[in-house]
Write a protein that holds these residues in place. Sequence first.
Motif, PDB file in Angstrom:
ATOM      1  N   HIS A 108       0.891  -1.312  -0.030  1.00  9.01           N
ATOM      2  CA  HIS A 108       0.162  -0.172  -0.076  1.00  9.01           C
ATOM      3  C   HIS A 108       0.857   1.112   0.038  1.00  9.01           C
ATOM      4  O   HIS A 108       0.526   2.309  -0.664  1.00  9.01           O
ATOM      5  CB  HIS A 108      -0.932  -0.060   1.265  1.00  9.01           C
ATOM      6  CG  HIS A 108      -1.899   1.154   1.168  1.00  9.01           C
ATOM      7  ND1 HIS A 108      -1.855   2.281   2.229  1.00  9.01           N
ATOM      8  CD2 HIS A 108      -2.684   1.711   0.256  1.00  9.01           C
ATOM      9  CE1 HIS A 108      -2.635   3.047   1.874  1.00  9.01           C
ATOM     10  NE2 HIS A 108      -3.168   2.739   0.498  1.00  9.01           N
ATOM     11  N   LEU A 109       1.952   1.249   0.765  1.00  8.54           N
ATOM     12  CA  LEU A 109       2.683   2.485   0.772  1.00  8.54           C
ATOM     13  C   LEU A 109       3.471   2.598  -0.564  1.00  8.54           C
ATOM     14  O   LEU A 109       3.587   3.779  -1.099  1.00  8.54           O
ATOM     15  CB  LEU A 109       3.810   2.084   1.863  1.00  8.54           C
ATOM     16  CG  LEU A 109       3.597   2.421   3.239  1.00  8.54           C
ATOM     17  CD1 LEU A 109       4.674   1.932   4.097  1.00  8.54           C
ATOM     18  CD2 LEU A 109       2.733   3.725   3.428  1.00  8.54           C
ATOM     19  N   GLY A 110       3.813   1.499  -1.474  1.00  9.99           N
ATOM     20  CA  GLY A 110       4.052   1.579  -2.722  1.00  9.99           C
ATOM     21  C   GLY A 110       3.235   2.449  -3.574  1.00  9.99           C
ATOM     22  O   GLY A 110       3.400   3.021  -4.571  1.00  9.99           O
ATOM     23  N   CYS A 111       1.791   2.013  -3.442  1.00  9.47           N
ATOM     24  CA  CYS A 111       0.705   2.484  -4.095  1.00  9.47           C
ATOM     25  C   CYS A 111       0.757   3.926  -3.906  1.00  9.47           C
ATOM     26  O   CYS A 111       0.410   4.781  -4.822  1.00  9.47           O
ATOM     27  CB  CYS A 111      -0.561   1.837  -3.681  1.00  9.47           C
ATOM     28  SG  CYS A 111      -0.790   0.167  -4.292  1.00  9.47           S
ATOM     29  N   VAL A 112       0.765   4.405  -2.671  1.00  6.76           N
ATOM     30  CA  VAL A 112       0.889   6.097  -2.320  1.00  6.76           C
ATOM     31  C   VAL A 112       1.833   6.500  -2.943  1.00  6.76           C
ATOM     32  O   VAL A 112       1.921   7.703  -3.572  1.00  6.76           O
ATOM     33  CB  VAL A 112       0.717   5.933  -0.816  1.00  6.76           C
ATOM     34  CG1 VAL A 112       0.836   7.600  -0.454  1.00  6.76           C
ATOM     35  CG2 VAL A 112      -0.536   5.387  -0.279  1.00  6.76           C
ATOM     36  N   ALA A 115       1.464   7.415  -6.648  1.00  9.45           N
ATOM     37  CA  ALA A 115       0.709   8.531  -6.734  1.00  9.45           C
ATOM     38  C   ALA A 115       1.350   9.735  -6.438  1.00  9.45           C
ATOM     39  O   ALA A 115       1.076  10.759  -7.163  1.00  9.45           O
ATOM     40  CB  ALA A 115      -0.699   8.151  -5.699  1.00  9.45           C
ATOM     41  N   TRP A 116       2.238   9.938  -5.682  1.00  9.77           N
ATOM     42  CA  TRP A 116       2.964  10.891  -5.345  1.00  9.77           C
ATOM     43  C   TRP A 116       3.799  11.255  -6.448  1.00  9.77           C
ATOM     44  O   TRP A 116       4.041  12.401  -6.727  1.00  9.77           O
ATOM     45  CB  TRP A 116       3.879  10.810  -3.809  1.00  9.77           C
ATOM     46  CG  TRP A 116       3.107  11.278  -2.783  1.00  9.77           C
ATOM     47  CD1 TRP A 116       1.878  10.595  -2.213  1.00  9.77           C
ATOM     48  CD2 TRP A 116       3.328  12.355  -1.965  1.00  9.77           C
ATOM     49  NE1 TRP A 116       1.542  11.313  -1.052  1.00  9.77           N
ATOM     50  CE2 TRP A 116       2.415  12.049  -0.937  1.00  9.77           C
ATOM     51  CE3 TRP A 116       4.397  13.388  -1.692  1.00  9.77           C
ATOM     52  CZ2 TRP A 116       2.452  13.348   0.086  1.00  9.77           C
ATOM     53  CZ3 TRP A 116       4.404  14.197  -0.706  1.00  9.77           C
ATOM     54  CH2 TRP A 116       3.487  13.938   0.113  1.00  9.77           C
ATOM     55  N   ALA A 117       4.420  10.096  -6.985  1.00  6.83           N
ATOM     56  CA  ALA A 117       5.325  10.277  -8.156  1.00  6.83           C
ATOM     57  C   ALA A 117       4.662  10.964  -9.314  1.00  6.83           C
ATOM     58  O   ALA A 117       5.282  11.765 -10.128  1.00  6.83           O
ATOM     59  CB  ALA A 117       5.850   8.812  -8.778  1.00  6.83           C
ATOM     60  N   TYR A 118       3.228  10.732  -9.553  1.00 11.19           N
ATOM     61  CA  TYR A 118       2.713  11.398 -10.550  1.00 11.19           C
ATOM     62  C   TYR A 118       2.421  12.925 -10.306  1.00 11.19           C
ATOM     63  O   TYR A 118       2.571  13.648 -11.209  1.00 11.19           O
ATOM     64  CB  TYR A 118       1.247  10.537 -10.423  1.00 11.19           C
ATOM     65  CG  TYR A 118       0.191  11.265 -11.568  1.00 11.19           C
ATOM     66  CD1 TYR A 118      -0.064  10.865 -12.798  1.00 11.19           C
ATOM     67  CD2 TYR A 118      -0.680  12.222 -11.065  1.00 11.19           C
ATOM     68  CE1 TYR A 118      -0.911  11.586 -13.562  1.00 11.19           C
ATOM     69  CE2 TYR A 118      -1.611  12.950 -11.688  1.00 11.19           C
ATOM     70  CZ  TYR A 118      -1.723  12.562 -13.150  1.00 11.19           C
ATOM     71  OH  TYR A 118      -2.624  13.316 -13.718  1.00 11.19           O
ATOM     72  N   ALA A 133      -2.328   2.799 -12.935  1.00  6.46           N
ATOM     73  CA  ALA A 133      -2.329   1.410 -13.220  1.00  6.46           C
ATOM     74  C   ALA A 133      -1.841   0.846 -12.130  1.00  6.46           C
ATOM     75  O   ALA A 133      -2.195  -0.272 -11.694  1.00  6.46           O
ATOM     76  CB  ALA A 133      -1.653   1.024 -14.538  1.00  6.46           C
ATOM     77  N   ALA A 134      -0.438   1.201 -11.670  1.00  8.04           N
ATOM     78  CA  ALA A 134       0.137   0.703 -10.456  1.00  8.04           C
ATOM     79  C   ALA A 134      -0.482   0.674  -9.245  1.00  8.04           C
ATOM     80  O   ALA A 134      -0.893  -0.215  -8.459  1.00  8.04           O
ATOM     81  CB  ALA A 134       1.621   1.213 -10.326  1.00  8.04           C
ATOM     82  N   ALA A 135      -0.993   1.780  -9.035  1.00 11.14           N
ATOM     83  CA  ALA A 135      -1.786   2.116  -7.743  1.00 11.14           C
ATOM     84  C   ALA A 135      -3.347   1.254  -7.654  1.00 11.14           C
ATOM     85  O   ALA A 135      -3.428   0.402  -6.500  1.00 11.14           O
ATOM     86  CB  ALA A 135      -2.222   3.460  -7.543  1.00 11.14           C
ATOM     87  N   PHE A 136      -3.868   1.371  -8.601  1.00  7.47           N
ATOM     88  CA  PHE A 136      -5.202   0.579  -8.826  1.00  7.47           C
ATOM     89  C   PHE A 136      -5.117  -0.679  -8.600  1.00  7.47           C
ATOM     90  O   PHE A 136      -5.608  -1.560  -8.020  1.00  7.47           O
ATOM     91  CB  PHE A 136      -6.199   0.919  -9.871  1.00  7.47           C
ATOM     92  CG  PHE A 136      -6.993   2.159  -9.844  1.00  7.47           C
ATOM     93  CD1 PHE A 136      -8.339   1.897  -9.648  1.00  7.47           C
ATOM     94  CD2 PHE A 136      -6.267   3.454  -9.663  1.00  7.47           C
ATOM     95  CE1 PHE A 136      -9.221   3.157  -9.408  1.00  7.47           C
ATOM     96  CE2 PHE A 136      -7.236   4.608  -9.288  1.00  7.47           C
ATOM     97  CZ  PHE A 136      -8.669   4.233  -9.382  1.00  7.47           C
ATOM     98  N   GLY A 137      -3.972  -1.186  -9.519  1.00  2.00           N
ATOM     99  CA  GLY A 137      -3.764  -2.946  -9.533  1.00  2.00           C
ATOM    100  C   GLY A 137      -2.982  -3.234  -8.162  1.00  2.00           C
ATOM    101  O   GLY A 137      -3.545  -4.429  -7.443  1.00  2.00           O
ATOM    102  N   GLY A 138      -2.057  -2.391  -7.459  1.00  2.29           N
ATOM    103  CA  GLY A 138      -1.646  -2.550  -6.297  1.00  2.29           C
ATOM    104  C   GLY A 138      -2.746  -2.791  -5.138  1.00  2.29           C
ATOM    105  O   GLY A 138      -2.472  -3.518  -4.202  1.00  2.29           O
ATOM    106  N   LEU A 139      -3.728  -1.932  -5.287  1.00  3.45           N
ATOM    107  CA  LEU A 139      -4.960  -1.711  -4.351  1.00  3.45           C
ATOM    108  C   LEU A 139      -5.488  -2.994  -3.868  1.00  3.45           C
ATOM    109  O   LEU A 139      -5.732  -3.524  -2.718  1.00  3.45           O
ATOM    110  CB  LEU A 139      -5.825  -0.922  -4.786  1.00  3.45           C
ATOM    111  CG  LEU A 139      -6.998  -0.541  -3.502  1.00  3.45           C
ATOM    112  CD1 LEU A 139      -6.284   0.111  -2.191  1.00  3.45           C
ATOM    113  CD2 LEU A 139      -8.193   0.228  -4.274  1.00  3.45           C
TER     114      LEU A 139
END
Length: 265
Positions: A108-112, A115-118, A133-139
């Motif tokens: 989850h911290l990777g997902c966040v 999102a910050w990188a965006y 893609a990474a955040a929704f898939g990772g969720l």
Amino acid sequence: MSALALVRASHPGPVVAVTALALALAVSEGLGPVRVVLVGAAVFFGQLTVGWSNDLVDRARDSVVGRTDKPLATGELDVRLTRLACGAAVVATVVLSLACGWMAGLVHLGCVAVAWAYNLGLKSTVLSWLPYAAAFGGLTVFVALAGQPPALPAAWVPLAAAMLGVGAHLVNALPDLADDAATGVRGLPHRLGAGGATVAAAVVLVAGSVVAATGTSSAPRTLVLAGLVVVVALGVVAVLARGRTPFRAAVAIALVDAVLVVAAR
């Protein structure tokens, strides 16, 4: 007034939508009540950090284009207060995420983080779709690993969710294409243009619906078939209609996709 402005600066729509999706996934995974609450709280605070950091990074750009809906750009909201709120939300996100288990927490911290990188620059590149893609898939991976015992989801689950994320990115960018172009933002939707981005959103969201519908036989067939019929019809509308109708159709497809992903668990 500061409290209300702080809420508005958090992007409350996406905060509520993504948190609701996480809660629905947690319930469909059969997580216990405590785990469901932990998952929802971690995602909620994570989304707050994403929304506040977005407006903090973009406040000068939003001011240039006259975004009256952005409290930081108009001066209605204090920058220092927003930074403090964002920092507190970051701490809460870390604690709550790791409380779901160290593997789940790191995902989850990777997902966040993506999102910050965006927010910090990827939004202006051709890879603007990748964090979504990474955040929704990772969720979906985070929610599955938050179970007891932790378990990875079937491969189709994060794939369908990643497609939903890409579609959400394309749809979300459509209303702001002109403002973004005026301030140098050139992500994938901007390079495709309004028409191309709408068609691309419809295609990827329909594809995500098909993946979700065929991924498992556990969902009621009637619901799956009805969802696919609605999605295909909306996809045709998104491609052929004019004005704001394609945007609304793409949003509707995204909502149906989310229902199919949850129902198919």
